[in-house]
Design an enzyme around this catalytic site. Sequence first.
Site, PDB file in Angstrom:
ATOM      1  N   GLU A 147       0.625  -1.183  -0.134  1.00 44.74           N
ATOM      2  CA  GLU A 147       0.197   0.118   0.087  1.00 44.74           C
ATOM      3  C   GLU A 147       0.932   1.100  -0.029  1.00 44.74           C
ATOM      4  OE1 GLU A 147      -2.795  -0.294   3.002  1.00 44.74           O
ATOM      5  OE2 GLU A 147      -4.065  -1.993   1.874  1.00 44.74           O
ATOM      6  N   LYS A 157     -15.880  -1.291   2.251  1.00 46.92           N
ATOM      7  CA  LYS A 157     -15.192  -1.739   1.059  1.00 46.92           C
ATOM      8  C   LYS A 157     -16.098  -2.263   0.079  1.00 46.92           C
ATOM      9  CE  LYS A 157     -10.661  -3.169   3.226  1.00 46.92           C
ATOM     10  NZ  LYS A 157     -10.038  -4.521   4.089  1.00 46.92           N
TER      11      LYS A 157
HETATM   12  P1  PGA Z   1      -6.376  -6.245   2.002  1.00 49.02           P
HETATM   13  O1  PGA Z   1      -6.259  -5.620   3.381  1.00 49.02           O
HETATM   14  O2  PGA Z   1      -7.097  -5.304   0.950  1.00 49.02           O
HETATM   15  O3  PGA Z   1      -5.251  -7.061   1.690  1.00 49.02           O
HETATM   16  O4  PGA Z   1      -7.387  -7.334   2.122  1.00 49.02           O
HETATM   17  C1  PGA Z   1      -6.776  -4.440   3.877  1.00 49.02           C
HETATM   18  C2  PGA Z   1      -7.207  -4.099   5.098  1.00 49.02           C
HETATM   19  O5  PGA Z   1      -7.126  -5.291   5.841  1.00 49.02           O
HETATM   20  O6  PGA Z   1      -7.817  -3.162   5.573  1.00 49.02           O
HETATM   21 ZN    ZN Z   2      -8.197  -3.900   7.464  1.00 50.64          ZN
END
Ligand code: PGA
Ligand code: ZN
Length: 394
Positions: free
Chosen positions: A199, A316
């Site tokens: 990230e 998400k």
């Molecule tokens: P991921 O992790 O996108 O690799 O699932 C992001 C998070 O846990 O916030």
């Molecule tokens: Zn998370």
Amino acid sequence: MTTPTIKDISGRRIIDSRGLWTLEVELRLSNGSRAWASVPQGKSVGSYEAVCVDERDALRALESVIDPAVRGFRAGDQQEFDERLIALDGTTRKERLGANTTLALSWAYARASAISQGRHLWEYLADLADTDPDFPQLYANLINGGLHAPNDLDIQEYLVIPRERDPEKATDIVLKMYHALREVLVAQKGACGGLVGDEGGFGPDFRDNLEPLQFFSLVAREVGVEQSVSFGLDIAANSLFMEEDELNHLIDEACDTYPVNYLEDPFREDAFEAFAALTQRRGGQARIAGDDLTTTNLERMKRAHKERSINTMIVKPNQIGTVTETLEAIEHARAYGWQVIVSHRSGETTDDAIADLAFAVGADGIKLGAPARGERTAKYNRLLLLARQFRKKD
Ligand code: PGA
Ligand code: ZN
């Protein structure tokens, strides 16, 4: 003026920021408007997330199942369009068509509808959700660990959270921290100190799980933003093999030593009780956020609400699979009195729709990684643009 309808849809394989295939969809309307969308993919994926299918299966589903079923459908009716996708899939977790397939289409439809109405995506979304746009706080993940970096940190994300909500001022604070951090990490940890994880945050080895916070404090003082930021942790405990006692101990030490007021997934994905005890103990000062716990899913959210497990929720869109269901989750989270933080995934594309989403619903925060790597900076830059568009409107 007649409402335009869907002329056709097409999909293709593209690669995400981790070099894995993902899906991009383009949708054309009868009035010539066209829009695209691509979808991210997680690495620390919760068991209760909707299912993402292999992108080749997604392309087959697009062509053989979805295209014939949505051709001719009018633009601008997001809820009915998404309901049609949900019905076509017919499973509770989008196992048949894939949440990646439905979400890419749902976003492309939203964009095309907004364009054909002469509006920005955020205006279209705010209208749909009946919300007042506002700028979210930035949750900038400046040190990567866990599954997101090949170092020895157990904790997945170390976040810097500027108090300032204005995107330009907040980004400026993040940039100052980021550059100073790089310098001090390279000086103290060698060349690896400047290399970044999934990230965009730095990812060298550290003495222990709390040393990154010591660096944050040092650097915040150095660049004069100590009073303007707080820190957060995404422990992503589902990917860890730590006992709850050990996790509680780590959390107490972090919060008692540093200005940490955000704790995401402090325990495993079914530990509703341990979450509740922590919210009871520290929820007055800190945001206790569910991610793998809640997975943007109403059923999981209901339970977390009933058990008073959290006071903040990660949103998400690809955990649930359509724009409508995402907005519904946000509405419920708000009704529960939770803060809402819209989030990217570790495997991202340059699609910046989550910036529009976070702004449109006036989310409390947006998690967008570090100000590095094109797929992360796309979201920062979109927020900066929205700030300009919004100011012009006033
Ligand atoms: P991921 O992790 O996108 O690799 O699932 C992001 C998070 O846990 O916030
Ligand atoms: Zn998370």
